[in-house]
Write an enzyme that holds these catalytic residues in place. Structure first.
Site, PDB file in Angstrom:
ATOM      1  N   CYS A 193       0.830  -1.210   0.000  1.00 55.71           N
ATOM      2  CA  CYS A 193       0.000   0.000   0.000  1.00 55.71           C
ATOM      3  C   CYS A 193       0.860   1.254   0.000  1.00 55.71           C
ATOM      4  O   CYS A 193       0.444   2.306  -0.496  1.00 55.71           O
ATOM      5  CB  CYS A 193      -0.978   0.014   1.170  1.00 55.71           C
ATOM      6  N   HIS A 488      -1.529   1.420   7.522  1.00 57.79           N
ATOM      7  CA  HIS A 488      -2.073   1.347   6.177  1.00 57.79           C
ATOM      8  C   HIS A 488      -2.071   2.738   5.534  1.00 57.79           C
ATOM      9  O   HIS A 488      -2.418   3.730   6.161  1.00 57.79           O
ATOM     10  CB  HIS A 488      -3.503   0.806   6.253  1.00 57.79           C
TER      11      HIS A 488
END
Lengths: 557, 178
Positions: A193, A488
């Protein structure tokens, strides 16, 4: 001269000042100039050579505010409530309305009872630094102004979409044409990510997008030109083509990952990584590749590789001796700016309709505050004494950063970590950061910072361009949620005033308010002049000789 | 004797009070004069816009922290804007460019790591970003304490990037051109 007015304006003089100038010209200013003394901390002060403390001609006191008459050099005091000998002086002597504040070397008109301004006076004050003596200040600055403007135009001109080559999208049934072009999810290939978030931001950086979509990095030509099969720009080109192909199913940037790992061996591993680190590393590699093939013998400052053309700015660092004021200036290129979070407590007026209890009013930071922190004078520790040529010995000094040249795309990196040397661990700072959607970088430019250092005098400073390109608009925000060790990354893109959340493969639309409340890590701004025409506004894209999805149509669209 | 002391005390405190007031007045006028110049020269042009941005930001924050508001930012996805759904692990299949095997997208990175050879992992190389290699030992998703363009002794500040900050010498370069 009028161009400089864009950064500041020269206020109109009052009629008393006008009359004074007509009668006396700048003789009074020149006389005052000889009395100006300046220390590092005290700014400009008028001091009589004989006695250290100036005294009022009326009362021989030195309380209150002291003024020196420009005509007769009489010193008088002005104690606001009690006695105003300065005013008395101007009333008793006709034509002596203008005086100079001794503490600050500012002009004051006693008829208007207001501070007034004259560029000639400011120039006289500034010349005390020896600034006006070098070839005449106008000459030096004027020449530089023209040079820098030309350079800036060269850099940006081919990154604008060319309107002469017009094309229309091929009809792809899968392309949801009501959504912005280039909006496409990226599959997470396993803890990637950090890569996806940066790629999304780059896909929508206007100058970068225009560069690749107008085929300025042609893969075939690149293959023929270089025997090296690894080419990150080529892989970027593939991603751009995929994102703007009209296909909305998530794309897997596998080839890019593979190439990047082969090139950046030290960062090649299956684990979570830092998005900012990835961005810098990637730009670095793109630069290396282009320098090898297209632009050998170029240094970083004037590099024409796409990475530098888009992201490279110039930082100025001034180190000033606190004893004598001698300043050493150095310039260094930068691809981004890392900012420490400033601390500021919110005031009651910032929270409308809410009773702010002490617990709710958490300290928050603002991007402006962080930039102020970045450009504020920083006193270097006494263990960091530097050699001063003026004093000829090691002295304590003050350092100040500023931005000499802004990039086309400004990437601001928010340092959301605190490192404790005692506990030998780092902690993430989750504090909210307010960031504006429109950002004017004028106060952080070298010209503004240096001007402020000299008291905001009306004077032509080096680098004082009419930089219309100080205004930026945000186009992408990379956020991080979670902890330092694991979390994240998500990117939010602004396309045609709509905000889209790009969470790996998931693209959703969000409200502007949601974006404002995010915890930002990287904020991407682009110069306003480059984003007024989005891809859709132009309506079509330039010709691609590869002939993927582009269909040439003669005439206008 | 004590009466004398009292007088001294009160006149001392009066004196101190006077000095303080003078200093305060001087400082106030200083600030006023500086702000006057900034306002007259229109160096604070963007004040209105800045306040507007701050207001919008504060409102947004208030809304976000309001418990009555649905946390749309963190809710589970049903469909994306194109009407598609995606599994938690990406299931697109393609061929590995290294070994040619068919790999599922979501497992590509761990596969590639092994595929390219274990030697790729955790060996610091002397590249431009040597500190990046150092940081890998205490690997974190973020928290790199420097970037390759801002390597300095002071962790908190982006320096001018040159590694010789310590060796700076002074020169009178106030009006230097580029």
């Amino acid at each position: 001269m009028s161009q400089r007015d864009l950064l500041y304006i020269t206020p109109k003089p009052c009629r008393h000042l006008v009359e004074y100038k007509i009668k006396n010209g700048i003789t009074g200013y020149n006389v005052i100039q000889s009395y100006i003394k300046s220390g590092f901390y005290s700014g400009k002060v008028i001091k009589n050579a004989r006695s250290e403390i100036p005294r009022c001609g009326f009362c021989c006191g030195s309380k209150g505010r002291l003024y020196v008459c420009l005509i007769c050099l009489e010193v008088s005091c002005s104690l606001f409530d009690e006695s105003n000998h300065a005013l008395l002086h101007t009333q008793s002597e006709y034509g002596h309305e203008i005086a100079v504040d001794v503490e600050r070397a500012e002009l004051y008109c006693f008829s208007c009872c207001d501070q007034v301004y004259d560029p000639d006076f400011d120039k006289a004050v500034m010349c005390k630094y020896g600034l006006g003596l070098r070839n005449g200040s106008n000459g030096v600055v004027g020449g530089e102004l023209r040079y820098s403007k030309r350079k800036r135009l060269d850099f940006g001109v081919d990154l604008f979409l060319r309107n002469d080559k017009k094309l229309v999208w091929d009809n792809d049934r899968r392309s949801k044409s009501c959504f912005p072009l280039g909006l496409r999810g990226l599959n997470n290939l396993g803890n990637t990510c950090f890569m996806n978030s940066v790629l999304q931001a780059l896909l929508h950086a206007p100058p970068l997008r225009n560069y690749f979509l107008s085929d300025q990095h042609n893969r075939e030509a690149c293959r023929k030109r270089s025997s090296d099969k690894l080419c990150l720009p080529c892989d970027m080109d593939v991603i751009f083509s995929a994102a703007f192909s009209g296909d909305r199913s998530p794309y897997s940037p596998a080839q890019f990952l593979s190439s990047w790992w082969q090139i950046s061996e030290n960062l090649a591993s299956y684990e979570q990584q830092d998005a900012h680190e990835f961005l810098i590393s990637m730009l670095d590699r793109i630069h290396e590749k282009e320098v090898k093939t297209k632009y050998p013998n170029k240094d970083n400052v004037n590099c024409h590789c796409i990475a530098h053309r888009v992201f490279s700015g110039l930082l100025r660092s001034d180190v000033t001796c606190t004893t004598c004021g001698f300043t050493s200036t150095t310039y260094d290129p930068c691809m981004d700016i890392s900012l420490d979070l400033n601390t500021s407590s919110c005031s009651n007026r910032d929270l409308p309709n809410k009773v702010s209890k002490p617990t709710e009013c958490t300290a928050s930071s603002t991007l402006g505050g962080c930039l102020d922190l970045f450009t504020r004078p920083e006193k270097l520790g006494s263990d960091q004494k530097l050699f001063c040529q003026g004093c000829q010995e090691r002295r304590e000094s003050v350092k100040q950063m500023s931005i000499r040249k802004l990039p086309l795309v400004l990437c601001l990196h928010i340092k959301r970590f605190e490192h404790s040397f005692v506990r030998k661990m780092s902690k993430k700072i989750d504090r909210h950061l307010q960031f504006p959607f429109s950002l004017d970088m004028t106060p952080y430019l070298s010209s503004s910072v240096v001007r402020k250092r000299f008291g905001n005098r009306i004077f032509a400073f080096e680098g004082d361009e009419s930089d219309l390109s100080t205004k930026f608009d945000v186009f992408a925000v990379v956020t991080h949620s979670g902890m330092l060790e694991s979390g994240h990354y998500v990117t939010y893109l602004r396309l045609k005033s709509h905000w889209y959340k790009c969470d790996d493969a998931w693209i959703t639309e969000v409200d502007e308010e949601v974006v404002r409340s995010l915890q930002t890590y990287l904020v991407f701004y682009v110069q306003k002049t480059l984003c007024t025409k989005s891809v859709e506004d132009v309506g079509c894209l330039p010709l691609s000789p590869r002939g993927d999805k582009f269909v040439p149509i003669s005439g206008c669209c | 004797m004590s009466a004398l002391n009292q007088d001294n005390l009160s006149s001392n405190s009066q004196l101190a009070s006077t000095f303080f007031e003078e200093l305060l007045d001087s400082v106030i006028v200083d600030v006023a004069s500086e702000s006057h110049r900034i306002a007259r020269l229109r160096l604070d042009r963007n004040l209105d816009e800045e306040e507007e941005e701050l207001r919008l930001s504060a409102e947004a924050r208030a809304k976000a922290t309001d418990p009555s508001n649905s946390c749309e930012a963190n809710s589970k996805y049903v469909v994306d804007i194109f009407g598609q759904t995606h599994p938690s692990v990406a299931n697109e299949i393609f061929d590995c460019m290294n070994c040619g095997r068919s790999i599922m997208a979501g497992r590509f990175a761990p596969h590639l790591e092994k595929c390219m050879g274990k030697g790729r992992k955790a060996r610091p190389k002397s590249t431009r970003s040597t500190t990046a290699a150092q940081n890998r030992q205490t690997r974190s998703n973020q928290g790199s304490t420097s970037s390759s363009y801002s390597n300095t002794a002071s962790l908190n500040r982006l320096s001018n990037g040159s590694p010789n900050v310590g060796g700076n010498e002074f020169s009178n370069g106030i009006a230097e051109g580029l």
